[in-house]
Structures are given as C-alpha cells and as structure tokens.
Design an enzyme around this catalytic site. Structure first.
Site, PDB file in Angstrom:
ATOM      1  CE1 TYR A 196      37.611 -54.590  13.514  1.00  0.00           C
ATOM      2  CE2 TYR A 196      35.606 -55.069  14.738  1.00  0.00           C
ATOM      3  CZ  TYR A 196      36.336 -54.245  13.904  1.00  0.00           C
ATOM      4  OH  TYR A 196      35.763 -53.083  13.437  1.00  0.00           O
ATOM      5  CB  CYS A 197      33.808 -61.318  14.371  1.00  0.00           C
ATOM      6  SG  CYS A 197      34.447 -62.877  14.994  1.00  0.00           S
ATOM      7  CB  THR A 198      30.541 -60.826  18.277  1.00  0.00           C
ATOM      8  OG1 THR A 198      29.865 -60.049  17.292  1.00  0.00           O
ATOM      9  CG2 THR A 198      29.934 -60.599  19.646  1.00  0.00           C
ATOM     10  CB  ILE A 225      34.466 -57.108  20.057  1.00  0.00           C
ATOM     11  CG1 ILE A 225      34.775 -56.883  18.578  1.00  0.00           C
ATOM     12  CG2 ILE A 225      34.186 -55.773  20.749  1.00  0.00           C
ATOM     13  CD1 ILE A 225      33.522 -56.674  17.730  1.00  0.00           C
TER      14      ILE A 225
END
Ligand SMILES: [Zn+2]
Ligand SMILES: [Zn+2]
Length: 308
Positions: A196-198, A225
């Site tokens: 996951y990332c922003t 996210i």
C-alpha cells in the site's frame, strides 16, 4: 447595515480543494501532453505538481474548488485520461507554492533495472488490485497470514500505517530494492502480501518488482490509503495519520485518530512534522505545536541533540 458586504464576501469565499490522481497508459508524445497540461493548469488557476512520461501521468494539484473542477473537466476531455480515478480532499488554501509540470522517464522510480510494461489497461504484471472491501474479504479468508507492506518512505510510516505492517528501512525510493533483496522479508514470499501507499501509484510498480523477486502472492491496495481511509476512517485496519505532500503535511480520516508519532522534545503524541531550522539540514522531525510555539525546539535532534 453591514450585512450586504459581508454576504458578498461569503459568495466569493473560496473553498480550497486538492486532487490526487494517476493514469498508467502509453503516451506517445509526453512533451505535447506536458505543454497541454501546463496550459490547462494555468488557465484553471491550479498549482501543484504534475509528472508526465511515456507511461502516463501522475499529479497532485490544488486550488479553489471551481478552479480544480475546471482542471479535472479539461483533463478528462482527453480520452486516455477519461477514467482517471480522481481523489479529492480538503485543502487549507495556497496548498502548493507553484505549478510544476515535468516530463520524466518514469512515473515512479525505484531505480530498479526491471522493465515496466504499460498498456491501455495499466501496468502489466503487478499485484492483484484490491478495493478496500476486497481487502477485508481477503482478511476474512486468510487473516492470520496476510502481511501489509508499506510502499512509502519510513518518515511517512512513522505517523500512520496499517496494522502490523512491514515498514522497510527506507529514506529514499532507492532503498526499496536493497530492502526487498536483503533476505529479511523472504519468510513472506509465499504469504499473501498487500502493498500500500498514499494513492496507489507506487504499488503499481513496487508490486511488479516484488513479484519479479519471488514474492508469489502479491496484492496492491487500489486507490491507496486515501480510498481506504475514506471507506473505513478509524474503524478499519488503518492506524494513525496520513502523511501528505502539501502544506497540510498530514491528514486524518476521522477526528480522534490515534497519533503514532511522538514529539522529539517532549514525547507527547503528534503527527506534526516540521523542517529543521538549520538551512543546510532541513530534515523533517516530529514536533508538537506546544514545543514549536514555546520555542523549545526548532532544530532536528541531529543538529541539536535532545537533552537526556
Ligand atoms: Zn512537544
Ligand atoms: Zn537538522
């Protein structure tokens, strides 16, 4: 008597908004797309950062809601960007100091030798995309086995991350390959790994790199996210604040979000990063509002050590 001017002011009041989006799609002439984007953003009066490459586009821009809407409308008139997933959030006003539109060889780089293939359907060979509710389905089925892998830099993960996530020791994107190849995550190569990332863009590439290095069951959180937080707030598997790359520096999905980070001066929980006052340093460090306001600390702990 002064009601009229006051209400006039309200009508003209701006509502600052920020949009975040990316599209992986082959672009034959990124220079032409850059000029078009520059023009579109200037005419719409939005600022921020837009990166164009032969692989597509990645952008974060902000401005008054009407201006941002004009920009998004113009963006979507170009067929390859028509279905761009636009993530909206509230700004605080003047969120970006300037407009920057650049052509780059890649949209996101991990400085890996792996070729990344982009088609009209996006990046080829990445992890399975999971919508937020699909992530919960995976957790229901294989909960104990599922491992979260943070695709951001360690600074970002310090104020918020998924429950029990693996956070690679990374200062820059360069460090990811070393981390993945270090052997310390080999125990997870046959486990379901959710990157996951922003906003999701980094995982499009990171998940390819992980699969190329023997991770067999790789997923990526679709919309990152941002989309997950919108769906579940503080009631899901996300813990803390989200680091953002604009004036806000961090955001919370609901009031009452826990602060994972703590002030380097007083130790109280805070999601608040500030730049070291030393011009040649500028390192980010966590410092609560009280310690900034009182003048107790304006330098990072490397420049001015924390008293024992
Ligand atoms: Zn403090
Ligand atoms: Zn410093």
């Amino acid at each position: 008597m002064c009601a009229a001017p006051h209400s006039l002011k309200l009508v003209g009041m701006s509502l600052p908004k920020i949009v975040l989006f990316y599209v992986f799609t082959p672009l034959a002439d990124p220079e032409a797309i850059k000029l078009w984007q520059q023009n579109l953003a200037e005419r719409a009066n939005v600022k921020g950062r837009i990166i164009v490459s032969e692989q597509g586009i990645n952008a974060t821009v902000g401005g008054d809601i009407h201006d941002v809407k004009r920009y998004v409308k113009g963006l979507k008139e170009y067929a390859p960007f028509k279905n761009a997933d636009i993530k909206w959030s509230d700004g605080v006003g003047d969120d970006f100091p300037r407009l920057s539109v650049k052509v780059r060889p890649e949209l996101v780089t991990f400085h890996a030798p792996d070729p990344i293939t982009v088609t009209e359907d996006g990046v080829r060979g990445g992890g399975t995309h999971l919508k937020p509710h699909q992530l919960h389905e995976l957790m229901d089925q294989r909960g104990e086995e599922v491992v979260f892998f943070d695709g951001r830099n360690a600074v970002e993960a310090r104020i918020g991350k998924f429950k029990d996530a693996l956070v690679p020791e990374t200062d820059t994107t360069r460090d990811f390959i070393d981390e993945i190849e270090s052997g310390k995550y080999d125990a997870f190569k046959d486990k379901p790994v959710v990157t996951y990332c922003t906003g999701g863009i980094r995982c499009e590439v990171l998940s390819v790199l992980m699969k190329n290095r023997g991770f067999q069951d790789v997923y990526q959180l679709d919309g990152g996210i941002v989309r997950y937080g919108e769906a579940y707030g503080n009631k899901g598997l996300w813990d803390g604040s989200l680091y953002v790359f604009d004036k806000r520096m961090h955001m919370e999905f609901e009031p009452g979000a826990r602060s994972l980070g703590s002030c380097v001066e007083c130790g109280n929980p805070t999601p608040r990063y500030v730049n070291c006052a030393e011009g040649s340093c500028r390192q980010l460090f966590l410092c609560c509002e009280d310690c900034t306001a009182s003048g107790a600390r304006d330098h990072c702990p490397d420049c001015v050590p924390v008293p024992a």
